[in-house]
Motif scaffolding. Structure first.
Motif, PDB file in Angstrom:
ATOM      1  N   SER A 223      77.787  20.148  58.867  1.00 41.39           N
ATOM      2  CA  SER A 223      76.227  19.804  58.950  1.00 41.39           C
ATOM      3  C   SER A 223      76.092  18.781  59.954  1.00 41.39           C
ATOM      4  CB  SER A 223      75.628  19.884  57.725  1.00 41.39           C
ATOM      5  OG  SER A 223      76.300  18.587  57.146  1.00 41.39           O
ATOM      6  N   HIS A 224      74.761  18.835  60.651  1.00 39.86           N
ATOM      7  CA  HIS A 224      74.739  17.800  61.718  1.00 39.86           C
ATOM      8  C   HIS A 224      73.238  16.779  61.241  1.00 39.86           C
ATOM      9  CE1 HIS A 224      74.833  16.500  65.668  1.00 39.86           C
ATOM     10  NE2 HIS A 224      73.334  16.369  65.696  1.00 39.86           N
ATOM     11  N   ASP A 225      73.555  15.436  61.324  1.00 36.84           N
ATOM     12  CA  ASP A 225      72.479  14.648  61.092  1.00 36.84           C
ATOM     13  C   ASP A 225      72.024  14.795  59.465  1.00 36.84           C
ATOM     14  OD1 ASP A 225      72.591  13.833  63.658  1.00 36.84           O
ATOM     15  OD2 ASP A 225      70.815  14.858  64.343  1.00 36.84           O
ATOM     16  N   ASP A 226      72.710  14.676  58.621  1.00 38.22           N
ATOM     17  CA  ASP A 226      72.561  14.706  57.292  1.00 38.22           C
ATOM     18  C   ASP A 226      71.726  13.523  57.141  1.00 38.22           C
ATOM     19  OD1 ASP A 226      74.124  16.949  56.712  1.00 38.22           O
ATOM     20  OD2 ASP A 226      76.077  15.796  55.881  1.00 38.22           O
ATOM     21  N   ASP A 230      71.529  14.168  48.880  1.00 39.91           N
ATOM     22  CA  ASP A 230      70.874  15.387  48.293  1.00 39.91           C
ATOM     23  C   ASP A 230      71.099  16.601  49.356  1.00 39.91           C
ATOM     24  OD1 ASP A 230      70.095  14.430  45.967  1.00 39.91           O
ATOM     25  OD2 ASP A 230      68.162  14.407  46.529  1.00 39.91           O
ATOM     26  N   GLN A 231      70.993  16.230  50.600  1.00 44.96           N
ATOM     27  CA  GLN A 231      71.204  17.303  51.608  1.00 44.96           C
ATOM     28  C   GLN A 231      72.382  17.430  51.802  1.00 44.96           C
ATOM     29  OE1 GLN A 231      70.136  16.358  55.851  1.00 44.96           O
ATOM     30  NE2 GLN A 231      68.872  17.911  55.893  1.00 44.96           N
ATOM     31  N   ARG A 232      73.461  16.399  51.888  1.00 45.71           N
ATOM     32  CA  ARG A 232      74.639  16.573  51.939  1.00 45.71           C
ATOM     33  C   ARG A 232      75.284  17.329  50.619  1.00 45.71           C
ATOM     34  NH1 ARG A 232      79.242  17.803  53.225  1.00 45.71           N
ATOM     35  NH2 ARG A 232      78.050  18.701  54.566  1.00 45.71           N
ATOM     36  N   ALA A 233      74.640  17.264  49.725  1.00 48.43           N
ATOM     37  CA  ALA A 233      75.267  17.985  48.334  1.00 48.43           C
ATOM     38  C   ALA A 233      74.880  19.388  48.620  1.00 48.43           C
ATOM     39  CB  ALA A 233      74.762  17.343  47.251  1.00 48.43           C
ATOM     40  N   ASN A 234      73.721  19.708  49.061  1.00 44.71           N
ATOM     41  CA  ASN A 234      73.247  21.012  49.377  1.00 44.71           C
ATOM     42  C   ASN A 234      74.226  21.475  50.377  1.00 44.71           C
ATOM     43  OD1 ASN A 234      71.151  20.717  47.567  1.00 44.71           O
ATOM     44  ND2 ASN A 234      69.638  20.426  49.125  1.00 44.71           N
ATOM     45  N   VAL A 240      79.896  24.103  53.112  1.00 46.71           N
ATOM     46  CA  VAL A 240      79.642  23.160  54.527  1.00 46.71           C
ATOM     47  C   VAL A 240      80.332  21.882  54.301  1.00 46.71           C
ATOM     48  CG1 VAL A 240      78.477  22.519  56.337  1.00 46.71           C
ATOM     49  CG2 VAL A 240      77.795  24.796  55.269  1.00 46.71           C
ATOM     50  N   SER A 241      81.447  21.762  54.729  1.00 48.70           N
ATOM     51  CA  SER A 241      82.182  20.574  54.471  1.00 48.70           C
ATOM     52  C   SER A 241      82.309  19.187  55.240  1.00 48.70           C
ATOM     53  CB  SER A 241      83.590  21.042  54.148  1.00 48.70           C
ATOM     54  OG  SER A 241      84.415  21.286  55.415  1.00 48.70           O
ATOM     55  N   ASN A 257      82.349  10.083  49.273  1.00 45.68           N
ATOM     56  CA  ASN A 257      82.715   9.873  47.767  1.00 45.68           C
ATOM     57  C   ASN A 257      83.091  11.476  47.320  1.00 45.68           C
ATOM     58  OD1 ASN A 257      81.918   7.281  47.493  1.00 45.68           O
ATOM     59  ND2 ASN A 257      79.913   7.959  46.756  1.00 45.68           N
ATOM     60  N   ALA A 258      82.812  12.585  48.323  1.00 48.32           N
ATOM     61  CA  ALA A 258      83.178  13.900  47.760  1.00 48.32           C
ATOM     62  C   ALA A 258      84.212  14.357  48.396  1.00 48.32           C
ATOM     63  CB  ALA A 258      81.955  14.752  47.957  1.00 48.32           C
TER      64      ALA A 258
END
Length: 370
Positions: A223-226, A230-234, A240-241, A257-258
């Protein structure tokens, strides 16, 4: 033709640290013991070749003016020359598939992919990242077919729609310029953006399906420009790692963290901060966040950033791990002979990709050729 050489008396960056030593390679691979003739590189450093996991600097070579380049292979040759001059041995060329049109549109993307498939270069490993605009619902099947047809190993999801302006019914900034680049009238460009925005409710389900199918094919997804955690978690929830250029500390921290790989912009490091006001890459790295540095829009930046930070892994073994490239990124026997020779000032004297010289200059050239 690959070389068979032993580089002697250099300062070499091995996996366990930097020390004086010799490095041999033959048949495109680093080998144990001596090989071929010796080249004395006393006074120079030998480091793993740079793995650039995201760069769009090639755009200025392939499309310097709208419609100016008919034969894209000439632009690819110019791109490879610039990559090699900056120590880059593996380059991921980030090509858009976007409603924005022009060189970001599907037609240009297909031309680019066809040209790259037929390009016979110096030896740099040129790879593609397809940057897909998520709201182009009518193009999901086409993109999946393109990824399969050209063996694209890396897909990143973007959303560049000006949603805030469209929600408020306002005219987005730079509308006229963007419309002209896309070959549309401002009115038609605005109508297209509005239609894509209005279909937002159908995007999550379609995106999850596409991500699952691409992931099953072994495609790396990013993903680009998180913007936030919340957006990263989605993104993580649909597989999408990779978090590419997170905009905020919260988004970057959530990814780290993830255990999600985080790619940061090398130009951000070189200039001392983001040009768009986002989180500082250097600050993130100081907190232990960041797996790789990418050129983004400036090919000299990875080398300059890694040297300033004293951390070459961020442009070699780090990005190789993010991309799943286990055959490069470190100078050990059995790995690809991808390496760069630097002088004390950090200038590139030689770049070797897969055992082939892609750049040679100055005193290093004299020693290679004498």
């Amino acid at each position: 033709m690959t070389l068979c050489l032993t580089l002697t008396n250099a300062t070499v960056l091995f996996p366990d640290g930097t020390r004086p030593g010799d490095l041999s390679f033959a048949n495109g691979l680093i080998v144990d013991g001596g090989a071929g003739r010796s080249v004395d590189l006393r006074g120079f450093r030998v480091l793993p070749g740079i793995v650039d996991c995201h760069g769009d600097g090639f755009e200025r070579h392939l499309a310097p003016r709208r419609g100016a380049m008919k034969d894209l292979s000439a632009g690819l040759a110019a791109t490879e020359a610039e990559l090699a001059a900056n120590g880059i041995t593996t380059a991921v060329l980030a090509q858009f598939w976007s409603w924005e049109g022009g060189m970001r549109g599907p037609d240009f993307a297909t031309r680019f992919l066809e040209a790259l498939a037929g390009y016979d270069g110096l030896g740099t490993d040129l790879r593609t990242q397809l940057r897909f605009e998520t709201h182009m619902l009518d193009d999901y099947a086409k993109v999946e077919d393109i990824v399969v047809r050209y063996g694209i190993p890396y897909v990143v999801f973007n959303d560049h729609l000006p949603h805030d302006a469209l929600i408020k019914g306002k005219r987005p900034p730079r509308l006229t310029g963007q419309a002209l680049k896309g070959g549309r009238s401002p009115e038609a460009h605005l109508a297209l953006m509005q239609a894509l925005h209005d279909a937002a409710k159908d995007v999550p389900q379609a995106l999850a399906g596409l991500a699952a199918r691409l992931r099953a094919r072994g495609v790396v997804l990013g993903s680009h420009d998180d913007r936030d955690a919340d957006q990263r978690a989605n993104w993580r929830n649909i597989g999408v790692s990779v978090s590419e250029f997170p905009e905020t500390l919260a988004a970057a921290q959530a990814a780290a963290n993830a255990g999600d790989p985080v790619i940061l912009g090398a130009p951000n490091v070189v200039r001392g901060g983001s040009h768009s006001g986002n989180v500082s890459a250097a600050d993130l790295l100081a907190q232990g966040i960041g797996d790789a540095l990418a050129s983004d829009y400036h090919y000299p930046a990875p080398r300059l950033a890694a040297l300033s930070l004293g951390n070459w892994d961020l442009v070699s073994s780090g990005p190789a791990r993010v991309l799943g490239l286990t055959d490069r990124g470190v100078l050990v026997p059995g790995k690809r002979a991808d390496l760069v020779v630097l002088d004390d000032a950090g200038r590139v004297g030689a770049t070797i990709a897969g055992g082939r010289v892609t750049y040679l200059a100055g005193e290093v050239a004299t020693r290679f050729l004498s």
